[in-house]
Design a protein around this motif. Sequence first.
Motif, PDB file in Angstrom:
ATOM      1  N   PRO A 108       0.816  -1.212   0.000  1.00  0.00           N
ATOM      2  CA  PRO A 108       0.000   0.000   0.000  1.00  0.00           C
ATOM      3  C   PRO A 108       0.854   1.268   0.000  1.00  0.00           C
ATOM      4  O   PRO A 108       1.969   1.273   0.532  1.00  0.00           O
ATOM      5  N   PRO A 109       0.310   2.345  -0.555  1.00  0.00           N
ATOM      6  CA  PRO A 109       1.014   3.625  -0.496  1.00  0.00           C
ATOM      7  C   PRO A 109       0.934   4.203   0.912  1.00  0.00           C
ATOM      8  O   PRO A 109       0.213   3.670   1.763  1.00  0.00           O
ATOM      9  N   PRO A 110       1.651   5.292   1.174  1.00  0.00           N
ATOM     10  CA  PRO A 110       1.582   5.906   2.504  1.00  0.00           C
ATOM     11  C   PRO A 110       0.139   6.218   2.914  1.00  0.00           C
ATOM     12  O   PRO A 110      -0.636   6.757   2.118  1.00  0.00           O
ATOM     13  N   HIS A 111      -0.183   5.849   4.156  1.00  0.00           N
ATOM     14  CA  HIS A 111      -1.533   6.042   4.674  1.00  0.00           C
ATOM     15  C   HIS A 111      -1.483   6.008   6.201  1.00  0.00           C
ATOM     16  O   HIS A 111      -0.461   5.658   6.787  1.00  0.00           O
ATOM     17  N   CYS A 112      -2.586   6.361   6.819  1.00  0.00           N
ATOM     18  CA  CYS A 112      -2.717   6.211   8.267  1.00  0.00           C
ATOM     19  C   CYS A 112      -4.170   5.884   8.587  1.00  0.00           C
ATOM     20  O   CYS A 112      -5.049   5.975   7.721  1.00  0.00           O
ATOM     21  N   TYR A 125       4.486  -8.904  11.733  1.00  0.00           N
ATOM     22  CA  TYR A 125       5.579  -9.820  12.031  1.00  0.00           C
ATOM     23  C   TYR A 125       5.964 -10.504  10.724  1.00  0.00           C
ATOM     24  O   TYR A 125       5.149 -11.220  10.135  1.00  0.00           O
ATOM     25  N   VAL A 126       7.195 -10.264  10.280  1.00  0.00           N
ATOM     26  CA  VAL A 126       7.664 -10.813   9.004  1.00  0.00           C
ATOM     27  C   VAL A 126       8.005 -12.293   9.200  1.00  0.00           C
ATOM     28  O   VAL A 126       8.841 -12.642  10.033  1.00  0.00           O
ATOM     29  N   ILE A 127       7.336 -13.137   8.424  1.00  0.00           N
ATOM     30  CA  ILE A 127       7.525 -14.587   8.521  1.00  0.00           C
ATOM     31  C   ILE A 127       8.536 -15.089   7.503  1.00  0.00           C
ATOM     32  O   ILE A 127       9.371 -15.936   7.786  1.00  0.00           O
ATOM     33  N   ARG A 128       8.416 -14.568   6.271  1.00  0.00           N
ATOM     34  CA  ARG A 128       9.253 -15.054   5.169  1.00  0.00           C
ATOM     35  C   ARG A 128       9.602 -13.889   4.259  1.00  0.00           C
ATOM     36  O   ARG A 128       8.786 -13.003   4.031  1.00  0.00           O
ATOM     37  N   GLY A 129      10.814 -13.928   3.738  1.00  0.00           N
ATOM     38  CA  GLY A 129      11.225 -12.912   2.779  1.00  0.00           C
ATOM     39  C   GLY A 129      11.634 -11.627   3.468  1.00  0.00           C
ATOM     40  O   GLY A 129      12.104 -11.618   4.599  1.00  0.00           O
ATOM     41  N   GLN A 130      11.394 -10.558   2.752  1.00  0.00           N
ATOM     42  CA  GLN A 130      11.831  -9.244   3.193  1.00  0.00           C
ATOM     43  C   GLN A 130      10.740  -8.232   2.883  1.00  0.00           C
ATOM     44  O   GLN A 130      10.103  -8.309   1.837  1.00  0.00           O
ATOM     45  N   LEU A 131      10.522  -7.317   3.797  1.00  0.00           N
ATOM     46  CA  LEU A 131       9.579  -6.221   3.563  1.00  0.00           C
ATOM     47  C   LEU A 131      10.281  -4.911   3.848  1.00  0.00           C
ATOM     48  O   LEU A 131      11.134  -4.837   4.722  1.00  0.00           O
ATOM     49  N   VAL A 132       9.908  -3.895   3.096  1.00  0.00           N
ATOM     50  CA  VAL A 132      10.433  -2.556   3.317  1.00  0.00           C
ATOM     51  C   VAL A 132       9.304  -1.742   3.924  1.00  0.00           C
ATOM     52  O   VAL A 132       8.257  -1.557   3.302  1.00  0.00           O
ATOM     53  N   PHE A 133       9.496  -1.305   5.179  1.00  0.00           N
ATOM     54  CA  PHE A 133       8.494  -0.515   5.889  1.00  0.00           C
ATOM     55  C   PHE A 133       8.978   0.917   5.998  1.00  0.00           C
ATOM     56  O   PHE A 133      10.152   1.166   6.303  1.00  0.00           O
ATOM     57  N   GLN A 185      10.669   7.177   8.345  1.00  0.00           N
ATOM     58  CA  GLN A 185      11.872   6.359   8.482  1.00  0.00           C
ATOM     59  C   GLN A 185      11.658   5.016   7.787  1.00  0.00           C
ATOM     60  O   GLN A 185      10.676   4.320   8.062  1.00  0.00           O
ATOM     61  N   THR A 186      12.571   4.637   6.896  1.00  0.00           N
ATOM     62  CA  THR A 186      12.454   3.395   6.134  1.00  0.00           C
ATOM     63  C   THR A 186      13.394   2.333   6.696  1.00  0.00           C
ATOM     64  O   THR A 186      14.556   2.625   6.987  1.00  0.00           O
ATOM     65  N   SER A 187      12.869   1.115   6.839  1.00  0.00           N
ATOM     66  CA  SER A 187      13.653  -0.019   7.337  1.00  0.00           C
ATOM     67  C   SER A 187      13.415  -1.230   6.458  1.00  0.00           C
ATOM     68  O   SER A 187      12.273  -1.521   6.089  1.00  0.00           O
ATOM     69  N   VAL A 188      14.484  -1.955   6.138  1.00  0.00           N
ATOM     70  CA  VAL A 188      14.376  -3.232   5.456  1.00  0.00           C
ATOM     71  C   VAL A 188      14.244  -4.286   6.549  1.00  0.00           C
ATOM     72  O   VAL A 188      15.093  -4.378   7.436  1.00  0.00           O
ATOM     73  N   CYS A 189      13.160  -5.056   6.500  1.00  0.00           N
ATOM     74  CA  CYS A 189      12.829  -5.991   7.579  1.00  0.00           C
ATOM     75  C   CYS A 189      12.873  -7.428   7.088  1.00  0.00           C
ATOM     76  O   CYS A 189      12.117  -7.806   6.202  1.00  0.00           O
ATOM     77  N   ALA A 239       3.785   2.867   5.234  1.00  0.00           N
ATOM     78  CA  ALA A 239       3.625   2.134   3.973  1.00  0.00           C
ATOM     79  C   ALA A 239       4.562   0.934   4.049  1.00  0.00           C
ATOM     80  O   ALA A 239       5.481   0.904   4.870  1.00  0.00           O
ATOM     81  N   PHE A 240       4.317  -0.035   3.186  1.00  0.00           N
ATOM     82  CA  PHE A 240       5.253  -1.152   3.086  1.00  0.00           C
ATOM     83  C   PHE A 240       5.190  -1.720   1.680  1.00  0.00           C
ATOM     84  O   PHE A 240       4.227  -1.515   0.946  1.00  0.00           O
ATOM     85  N   SER A 241       6.248  -2.432   1.324  1.00  0.00           N
ATOM     86  CA  SER A 241       6.241  -3.192   0.075  1.00  0.00           C
ATOM     87  C   SER A 241       7.057  -4.461   0.303  1.00  0.00           C
ATOM     88  O   SER A 241       7.998  -4.480   1.105  1.00  0.00           O
ATOM     89  N   PHE A 242       6.659  -5.507  -0.390  1.00  0.00           N
ATOM     90  CA  PHE A 242       7.356  -6.780  -0.299  1.00  0.00           C
ATOM     91  C   PHE A 242       8.656  -6.677  -1.085  1.00  0.00           C
ATOM     92  O   PHE A 242       8.700  -6.090  -2.165  1.00  0.00           O
ATOM     93  N   GLY A 243       9.731  -7.240  -0.516  1.00  0.00           N
ATOM     94  CA  GLY A 243      11.054  -7.165  -1.118  1.00  0.00           C
ATOM     95  C   GLY A 243      11.293  -8.232  -2.166  1.00  0.00           C
ATOM     96  O   GLY A 243      10.361  -8.933  -2.598  1.00  0.00           O
ATOM     97  N   PRO A 244      12.557  -8.374  -2.586  1.00  0.00           N
ATOM     98  CA  PRO A 244      12.926  -9.332  -3.632  1.00  0.00           C
ATOM     99  C   PRO A 244      12.417 -10.743  -3.334  1.00  0.00           C
ATOM    100  O   PRO A 244      12.575 -11.237  -2.222  1.00  0.00           O
ATOM    101  N   GLY A 245      11.756 -11.327  -4.291  1.00  0.00           N
ATOM    102  CA  GLY A 245      11.213 -12.671  -4.132  1.00  0.00           C
ATOM    103  C   GLY A 245       9.895 -12.727  -3.382  1.00  0.00           C
ATOM    104  O   GLY A 245       9.347 -13.797  -3.169  1.00  0.00           O
TER     105      GLY A 245
END
Length: 147
Positions: free
Chosen positions: A49-53, A61-69, A74-78, A93-99
């Motif tokens: 999703p795009p930035p929202h509140c 809680y990230v179970i698999r892969g990588q998410l960018v929050f 402040q942006t963090s690779v999780c 906002a967040f987006s799913f990372g590579p894979g």
Amino acid sequence: MSSTSFVLKPNDRSPPLNVVGIRINVLVSDTDSQSQRITLQTGEEGVGPPPHCHDWDESFYVIRGQLVFTCAGQTSVCEAGTLVHVPAGTVHAFSFGPGGGEMLEVTGAGSRAIEMFRALDREIPPGPVDVEKTIQVANGYGLISRR
């Protein structure tokens, strides 16, 4: 409605929702608990999703892969094993990372997230996202777009 204990086995779940490319399995819904809602969310790389509140707390809680929050600018690779908590009213906002990846989402009392997910699944067809219609539907459930 008072909360009662329950066991939800894989075959007991409703079919997953498709919310603008994110597959959402509802694990604990508004009809199951007054105090929390839980979803399992899976997405391909770049989806999110795009930035929202909104006016409810939300934890992921990230179970698999990588998410960018991105939370409050402040942006963090999780990586898997990371917990992200977003207080009510915080732009995020967040987006799913590579894979792609998978995460649990937990929202607290007053959350309208699952009702919003159901409406988006029903009203926004798969394929290219109609951003304006998506925002219009989501706004009806307390989400505020911060594009």
